[in-house]
Design an enzyme around this catalytic site. Sequence first.
Site, PDB file in Angstrom:
ATOM      1  N   LEU A 133      14.952  -2.316   2.752  1.00 47.66           N
ATOM      2  CA  LEU A 133      15.934  -3.294   3.220  1.00 47.66           C
ATOM      3  C   LEU A 133      15.949  -3.404   4.733  1.00 47.66           C
ATOM      4  CD1 LEU A 133      18.933  -2.399   0.875  1.00 47.66           C
ATOM      5  CD2 LEU A 133      17.342  -4.314   0.628  1.00 47.66           C
ATOM      6  N   ASP A 135      26.714   1.334  19.408  1.00 47.33           N
ATOM      7  CA  ASP A 135      25.557   0.470  19.125  1.00 47.33           C
ATOM      8  C   ASP A 135      25.981  -0.727  18.285  1.00 47.33           C
ATOM      9  OD1 ASP A 135      22.922  -0.363  19.253  1.00 47.33           O
ATOM     10  OD2 ASP A 135      22.253   0.869  17.569  1.00 47.33           O
TER      11      ASP A 135
END
Length: 207
Positions: free
Chosen positions: A14, A131
């Site tokens: 994925l 992040d």
Amino acid sequence: MAKRVGNIELGVVLGVGGFGKVYMGHDTTNNKDVAVKIINKDFVKQLNLDEYIQREIEIMQRIRHKHVIKLIQVVDLPKSYCLIMELARNGELFDRILQSKRFDEALGRNVFQQLLSAVVYCHKKGVVHRDLKAENLLLGENNELKVCDFGLSRYTFQKSVPDGEIVFTSLAGSTDYQAPEVIGTEGYHGFTCDVWSCGVILYFMLT
């Protein structure tokens, strides 16, 4: 690589992150699809990243919020760590923005509110993500937002530090989303840098 992790059958890749790959998985016991993040231990040891991995696991085990990807189980194998997580079926927010060219204000506002809900929750837990970016925001059932990838997250309070809040000096995050002080020399506060990244995401969605 093994085609199974315990009772989880592995499928297609994925995504690929800094610390490992994420696979589609199917839990044969519960007949439920999941996501499986597999982190190679040799890679972790070679780059001296074990502290980051252990922190990511610990933080995800503590966090339970509808707009944060849920960590279901950790499987510790001889050659890898396997993080079994809920599956966000509708992919990355980044791809959805590119497909749409830009979001209208109503959709942007709805997504942004969900993002802030998750970020405020994490901050109250003393956790900064460091992040935040459109690539780390996934879309689950009914396109509900899910924050993922806590590989660079940190606790931001420490009793031995004056005023409690840690000032970080390590470079973290992706350049396009970083607050200016992250690449400076005087250190930065994780809370405010997360908020800056949220603002960049909002700008990206609307423009």
